[in-house]
Scaffold this active site. Structure first.
Site, PDB file in Angstrom:
ATOM      1  N   SER A   1       0.892  -1.272   0.199  1.00  0.00           N
ATOM      2  CA  SER A   1      -0.166   0.109   0.005  1.00  0.00           C
ATOM      3  C   SER A   1       0.860   1.110  -0.024  1.00  0.00           C
ATOM      4  O   SER A   1       0.509   2.464  -0.408  1.00  0.00           O
ATOM      5  CB  SER A   1      -0.983  -0.043   1.254  1.00  0.00           C
ATOM      6  OG  SER A   1      -0.018  -0.014   2.326  1.00  0.00           O
TER       7      SER A   1
ATOM      8  N   CYS B   1       2.085  -6.715   2.141  1.00  0.00           N
ATOM      9  CA  CYS B   1       1.173  -5.603   2.887  1.00  0.00           C
ATOM     10  C   CYS B   1       0.512  -6.962   3.569  1.00  0.00           C
ATOM     11  O   CYS B   1      -0.279  -7.625   2.791  1.00  0.00           O
ATOM     12  CB  CYS B   1       0.462  -4.518   1.952  1.00  0.00           C
ATOM     13  SG  CYS B   1      -0.921  -3.944   2.844  1.00  0.00           S
TER      14      CYS B   1
ATOM     15  N   GLU C   1       5.641   6.140   9.862  1.00  0.00           N
ATOM     16  CA  GLU C   1       6.046   6.971   8.666  1.00  0.00           C
ATOM     17  C   GLU C   1       6.489   8.487   9.200  1.00  0.00           C
ATOM     18  O   GLU C   1       7.005   9.227   8.547  1.00  0.00           O
ATOM     19  CB  GLU C   1       4.626   7.339   7.862  1.00  0.00           C
ATOM     20  CG  GLU C   1       4.152   6.012   7.445  1.00  0.00           C
ATOM     21  CD  GLU C   1       3.465   6.149   6.066  1.00  0.00           C
ATOM     22  OE1 GLU C   1       3.033   7.182   5.706  1.00  0.00           O
ATOM     23  OE2 GLU C   1       3.350   5.096   5.207  1.00  0.00           O
TER      24      GLU C   1
ATOM     25  N   HIS D   1       4.819  -2.134   8.585  1.00  0.00           N
ATOM     26  CA  HIS D   1       5.403  -0.911   9.052  1.00  0.00           C
ATOM     27  C   HIS D   1       5.955  -1.265  10.442  1.00  0.00           C
ATOM     28  O   HIS D   1       6.849  -0.150  10.677  1.00  0.00           O
ATOM     29  CB  HIS D   1       4.348   0.231   9.205  1.00  0.00           C
ATOM     30  CG  HIS D   1       3.744   0.997   8.199  1.00  0.00           C
ATOM     31  ND1 HIS D   1       2.946   0.575   7.219  1.00  0.00           N
ATOM     32  CD2 HIS D   1       4.230   2.325   7.541  1.00  0.00           C
ATOM     33  CE1 HIS D   1       2.959   1.528   6.201  1.00  0.00           C
ATOM     34  NE2 HIS D   1       3.827   2.542   6.531  1.00  0.00           N
TER      35      HIS D   1
END
Lengths: 276, 276
Positions: free
Chosen positions: B15, B77, B157, B195
């Site tokens: 993604s 993902c 992020e 992540h």
């Protein structure tokens, strides 16, 4: 003078549910109006995306609302207002198109006494510099410093809106921002993202009582009211206005997450899913 | 036996940039292979979106990679692996399609001693129940409790990956999750979102030394290697493999944010922007 009226809804567009804080202010000021709210929840958030992508998404969303039939378009998303307002106004002319940045900037200029204005927003809004430029055009002597607070969006959507941990996160963003002003601190803090009013109490606790918080919801509602009056397109029905919702992803999730932003319960059955 | 080879790249889809942690493991194990990585950064994140939207996006991304020419598709993902793997495998058959959930579940089963496995992931992955089902099919006696940690994506992020504040946020998610196991705590914690390995140190500090962290990057790389060997489609070139990148939003931002996930610098000029 012959007064025209229109019971067409006012279209309100946001990347997701954040714009419901603007819809809430619109409802309070304009209880007779009908609203059609579109949240682009399949592509939310816009805050870290490029201007090109945001403009493309905004035009698609605007097109969907225009096709449904609206008498005005409110872009209730700072990131989209910052970059796509001109494109929307030109594409859907003569439909009135209102963003949230100018009303937010007006609120800041009306609030500040010492001319020092801090702005918090998404990365896209801050980088684009639209608050800085807009405030500067209204108040050329203002000192404006803007800082992105991307995690606030996640916090608001997660429902983490108060308490020690949330204030610690808020402080990590705000302390360096306030320090950047030097000896004379700002007296005004603009909540330049429609998600941020949900965190208002935590932000106010960290900012302290000497800093006034302003957001664009109320001033945007006033701007919309003025345009309706000037264009003579108010709804003069004698029943309370209705809200309908469009979303690009799950109706259930929109209703569940959106309720706290709107300040009233949203029924899943009032949310229609569309493809942009 | 005549050995076939292929210097076509392995397509890797995520993604956004999180899947670069998987690409990093693939590169380490398969240094001769070429890779084509696609990050759907215009629509990231997938974690809170509906299965229908995620399947649609995954098929579009898979189609773009197939059109470029790939010899295998790795869905790096968790959210997309959880819901779209069957659709991708059927659409692009006979192309081998590998997700990250099964390798992650295998890693968890190989690690646990007491059979108590905690899983953290996005909302979409947790709600879909795919880790619970997959682990259960391999280890029917395991007790598995999964919990969504949506803010971890934002933290990763934002580059907030360690320190007291980050550990406090991690603790707010993990303490109730561990408590849900009762008296005997889990000995294994699955990082069920690509992540999360970026926050590994903070997560490990909060979890304590009695809980082993597993992610799917390494086991996914081993699965990919096995398939290449079995299908005899390894690249036997004598130069080091290359990586090319596709993104659906800003190349500059992909390169800047992606570097820390891949563990090496990404040149903006190596990132091509495509529209899905």
């Amino acid at each position: 003078m012959l007064s025209r009226t229109s019971n067409l809804p006012i279209g309100v567009f946001d990347s997701g549910v954040g714009g419901l804080t603007v819809l809430r202010a619109l409802r309070e000021l304009l209880p007779d109006e009908n609203f059609l709210y579109l949240g682009d929840t399949a592509r939310v958030p816009y805050g870290a995306k490029s201007p090109e992508s945001v403009i493309k998404y905004a035009l698609q969303a605007g097109g969907a609302l225009v096709q449904e039939g609206i008498k005005m378009l409110v872009v209730a998303c700072n990131t989209a207002s910052a970059v796509s307002l001109d494109a929307l106004a030109s594409e859907y002319s003569p439909l009135p198109v209102v963003g949230v940045v100018k009303p937010g900037a007006e609120a800041a200029c009306a609030t500040t006494i010492n001319g020092k204005i801090a702005v918090i927003a998404t990365e896209g809004t801050v980088k684009g510099g639209v608050y800085q430029r807009t405030i500067c055009s209204m108040h050329p002597d203002a000192e404006i410093i803007a800082h992105p607070c991307p995690l606030f969006v996640g916090l608001a959507e997660e429902g983490w809106v108060d308490g020690e941990l949330v204030e610690a996160i808020v402080a990590r963003y705000l302390k360096p921002l306030f320090a950047a002003f030097g000896d004379v601190k700002p007296d005004t803090l603009v909540l330049g993202c429609t998600h941020f009013p949900v965190l208002r109490e935590a932000i106010a606790n960290v900012a302290g009582s000497s800093i006034k918080l302003v957001d664009s919801a109320e001033t945007t509602a006033k701007t919309v009211k003025n345009i309706l009056n000037e264009a003579q397109i108010c709804n003069v029905g004698d029943v309370k206005g209705k809200i309908s919702f469009l979303a690009t992803d799950s109706a259930q999730r929109f209703a569940a997450v959106g309720g706290p932003f709107l300040g009233e319960k949203i029924d899943t059955s009032d949310v229609r899913v569309i493809d942009l």
